[in-house]
Design an enzyme around this catalytic site. Structure first.
Site, mmCIF file in Angstrom:
data_model
loop_
_atom_site.group_PDB
_atom_site.id
_atom_site.type_symbol
_atom_site.label_atom_id
_atom_site.label_comp_id
_atom_site.label_asym_id
_atom_site.label_seq_id
_atom_site.Cartn_x
_atom_site.Cartn_y
_atom_site.Cartn_z
ATOM 1 N N LYS A 101 0.869 -1.179 0.000
ATOM 2 C CA LYS A 101 0.000 0.000 0.000
ATOM 3 C C LYS A 101 0.900 1.222 0.000
ATOM 4 O O LYS A 101 1.661 1.433 0.946
ATOM 5 C CB LYS A 101 -0.896 0.008 1.243
ATOM 6 C CG LYS A 101 -1.613 1.345 1.459
ATOM 7 C CD LYS A 101 -2.483 1.343 2.718
ATOM 8 C CE LYS A 101 -2.821 2.778 3.129
ATOM 9 N NZ LYS A 101 -3.672 2.842 4.329
ATOM 10 N N ALA A 188 -9.503 5.000 4.763
ATOM 11 C CA ALA A 188 -9.396 6.155 5.651
ATOM 12 C C ALA A 188 -10.704 6.927 5.762
ATOM 13 O O ALA A 188 -11.392 7.170 4.788
ATOM 14 C CB ALA A 188 -8.299 7.118 5.213
ATOM 15 N N ASN A 210 -9.354 0.655 9.871
ATOM 16 C CA ASN A 210 -8.436 0.342 10.970
ATOM 17 C C ASN A 210 -8.875 1.032 12.255
ATOM 18 O O ASN A 210 -9.390 0.408 13.177
ATOM 19 C CB ASN A 210 -7.006 0.742 10.582
ATOM 20 C CG ASN A 210 -5.994 0.371 11.665
ATOM 21 O OD1 ASN A 210 -6.308 -0.304 12.639
ATOM 22 N ND2 ASN A 210 -4.766 0.811 11.506
ATOM 23 N N THR A 211 -8.735 2.360 12.294
ATOM 24 C CA THR A 211 -8.993 3.096 13.536
ATOM 25 C C THR A 211 -10.369 2.806 14.130
ATOM 26 O O THR A 211 -10.505 2.608 15.342
ATOM 27 C CB THR A 211 -8.871 4.612 13.279
ATOM 28 O OG1 THR A 211 -7.644 4.862 12.614
ATOM 29 C CG2 THR A 211 -8.918 5.387 14.578
#
Lengths: 262, 368, 66
Positions: A101, A188, A210-211
């Site tokens: 990535k 994101a 992810n977060t």
């Protein structure tokens, strides 16, 4: 869960049945990662490369990643194409496979990706046989450059990294889905399963989250929720949404009435 | 991937069966989408969709308003010559037809240009027959040089050329290319074009793309509806062609025309009849599939139909039309390529456009 | 001799192999990837790569990331 075996996402020759990509950052403890992989059903997981700090013993994140996962090392920390290329080569040398990535960020205030440097790195690495997944702004021109550079997918941001603000770039992502022949993976910004579902309903090929999982109150439960949301959104996209009724039946034909007598 | 590769992907598609299988619910689902696939577009050409024209019209009208507003661009064709070396069996210029052949001299061209310019038109489409040895690239270039003194935009509708030839004409002032494939059916194409340079299907198929590569500002594709026994086939492939060009050459403005066969010298019987309803259906489907392509409806169509189609996605119309060489300065139309159905002058067209609440546009482009 | 390791000056004995250097500094050689003078060194070559004065080493490991 009814499996749709004909709906695999194929990237770099790898066939994926889950369209949720997850990450390994920001967990309270890395030991929970295997459980999140299991609950979310994700088959692709990102990792980062950092300089070893010989003064502090840090755990090895790799030991927590189940063997069946497709690793997706990122080039976070790279500020230009050259650094991204170096990190990619190191990741491959470490036995991480050919996936990379590309993430090139030199603006530390907004953490927005540099499209020009990303395209340069993509071109170099694609020629070296990498399966390149570049993380970029949702911009049609950049996406076209990435297609020409040999990218395997395009990963537009939904909102700035870590902002959890959702699909703020919705209209731009829609343009990429319409115009770009590569898989569009929203990366994101996605903060809630409903937002991932929305991206998938629109026709995104996958979401990278992810977060929103790692920093949630219960990452295992949130991973499951995202996995189900992504599946639901994909299923809705494949089923094609029904027409929305305007609620007013209109017998007259203002625009085509002239054809009536023909 | 070239366009012929894309076309061949549909070789195995049984189009008649597909069209027959489309249900009203399928059409509704397509109309609910923001952007549609090629097969969705085909569904909008189905008999089922023919019964849902008002819903299609509402959607197409909304898209057209957002992209073009209430405007209709005006232009007129100017026939430079009618010499032809082909035997297109459906065409009035067919070399087998005994009509008077002529080619405008520079002096005659200036007279035609002055007559057209006096109407206020700024966009012009120049045409010749398919006779590269008679109406040479240089001749067309010389005519463009002259016409650029009178008009801000010059398009050509002539024989298929090489990229270098297109680049040469662009240098001489040409900025638009109109080229109809006539039919995308390869074997039918061979039957319909028994002789002459136009017989080369592939050279013609790739000509619009060569125009894009040469730097044409607008490229207009189309098929002559009525040649194919299932009219939807050519309508579908025309849309696919426009979509292909638009995706591959985003800097070029792509346009599309749905010409229907009309009576002419030579009396060729169409293989299918495209009704007014079908023509409207096609334009609506094209607009819903390709939000921002230009759509041109010529004076082959009647005044009444053209007026009613203004809000449905049409962006460009001809006015003050003659299809005869020298027709703008002479009443002799015995050499016309086809008969026109809407003989209105530029003034009359402007009034008709305004009465529909639209604005006639004379000029929206002038090259540097 | 003097090395630059992860951007910092480090001293090291002559005739040290990369493997010896890593182990001497408590690095888990199975968990890292090393770049020597901008060229990637694979783990198989750690033991046969002898360090020289002025060498620039980058020693990296995988960490969590999104």
């Amino acid at each position: 869960m009814e499996a749709n075996n004909n709906d695999a996402l194929v990237i770099g020759g790898v066939s994926l049945t889950s369209r949720l990509f997850t990450g390994t950052g920001k967990y309270g403890s890395d030991t929970i990662i295997p459980d999140v992989c299991a609950s979310s059903g994700s088959q692709v997981i990102t990792v980062a490369l950092r300089r070893v700090d010989t003064n502090a013993a840090t755990g090895n994140v790799m030991q927590h990643i189940p063997k069946h996962m497709q690793l997706l090392p990122n080039t976070s920390g790279a500020r230009n194409a050259d650094e991204a290329v170096r990190i990619a080569r190191l990741a491959r040398a470490a036995g991480c496979g050919d996936w990379i990535k590309i993430e090139v960020i030199s603006d530390n205030k907004y953490l927005l990706p540099d499209g020009y440097e990303t395209a340069k790195a993509t071109e170099i690495l694609a020629k070296e046989g990498f399966t390149v997944l570049p993380y970029v702004n949702a911009d049609l021109y950049i996406a076209r450059d990435l297609v020409n550079a040999g990218a395997a997918a395009v990963m537009p941001l939904g909102a700035p990294i870590g902002s959890n603000r959702g699909l703020k770039t919705k209209e731009m992502v829609r343009i990429l889905i319409d115009e770009i022949s590569l898989p569009i993976i929203v990366d994101a910004g996605i903060g809630a399963p409903s937002q991932a579902c929305e991206a998938m309903e629109m026709g995104a090929a996958a979401c990278l989250v992810n977060t929103a999982i790692a920093a949630s109150g219960d990452p295992v439960a949130m991973g499951r929720a995202f996995g189900e949301a992504v599946r639901a959104g994909r299923a809705a996209y494949l089923a094609q949404t029904a027409a929305v009724s305007t609620g007013t039946a209109d017998a007259s034909s203002p625009l085509t009435g002239f054809l009536g007598g023909m | 991937m070239g366009f012929s590769d894309l076309l061949s992907q549909y070789d195995t598609l049984d189009m008649a069966a597909y069209l027959a299988g489309v249900t009203p619910a399928d059409v509704e689902r397509v109309l609910a989408k923001h952007s549609i696939t090629p097969l969705d577009y085909l569904a909008l050409l189905s008999p089922a969709a023919e019964g849902m024209l008002e819903a299609m019209a509402q959607k197409a009208n909304g898209i057209s308003m957002r992209h073009f507003g209430k405007t209709i661009q005006l232009f007129t064709p100017l026939y430079l010559a009618n010499y032809c070396t082909n035997q297109c069996v459906y065409c009035g210029f067919n070399t087998a037809n005994k009509i008077t052949r002529s080619q405008l001299t520079a002096e005659e061209l200036r007279k035609e240009a002055e007559a057209i310019a006096a109407t206020g038109l700024k966009h012009i489409l120049i045409l010749t027959g398919d006779a590269p040895a008679k109406s040479t690239v240089e001749y067309i270039g010389d005519c463009s040089r002259i016409l650029s003194e009178y008009f801000s935009s010059i398009s050509i509708e002539v024989y298929a050329m090489t990229q270098d030839e297109y680049a040469y004409l662009i240098d001489k002032g040409v900025d638009g290319l109109t080229l109809y494939q006539e039919t995308y059916n390869r074997s039918l194409y061979k039957e319909l074009h028994p002789k002459g340079p136009k017989r080369d299907y592939d050279f013609r198929l790739d000509a619009p793309e060569r125009g894009c590569m040469a730097g044409m500002r607008t490229v207009n594709v189309g098929a002559l509806l009525g040649l194919e026994s299932v009219w939807q086939r050519d309508a579908f492939f025309t849309g696919l062609h426009a979509d292909y060009l638009q995706r591959k050459y985003p800097a070029t403005s792509i346009a599309i025309s749905p010409p229907r066969m009309r009576p002419h010298v030579g009396s060729y019987e169409p293989a299918s009849i495209v009704s007014d309803k079908n023509l409207v259906q096609l334009v609506l489907a094209q607009r819903i599939f390709l939000h921002n392509v230009g759509i041109t409806v010529s004076t082959r169509e009647s005044a009444q139909l053209r007026d009613n189609m203004m809000p449905l996605g049409v962006t460009k119309m001809s006015a003050g039309v003659t299809t005869a060489v020298g027709g703008h300065t002479s009443d002799d139309d015995s050499t016309a390529q086809f008969d026109i159905s809407d003989p209105r002058s530029v003034d009359e067209m402007c009034r008709a456009i305004e009465s529909k609440g639209f604005q006639p546009i004379f000029k929206d482009w002038e090259p540097f | 001799m003097q090395l630059t390791v992860n951007g910092q000056m480090q001293l090291c004995n002559d005739d040290t192999t990369l493997l010896e250097y890593l182990q001497g500094n408590g690095v888990d050689v199975k968990a890292v990837v090393v770049e020597l003078n901008r060229t990637v060194v694979t783990a198989d070559d750690f033991g046969t790569t002898v360090l020289n004065d002025g060498d620039v080493l980058e020693i990296l490991q995988f960490v969590g990331g999104g």
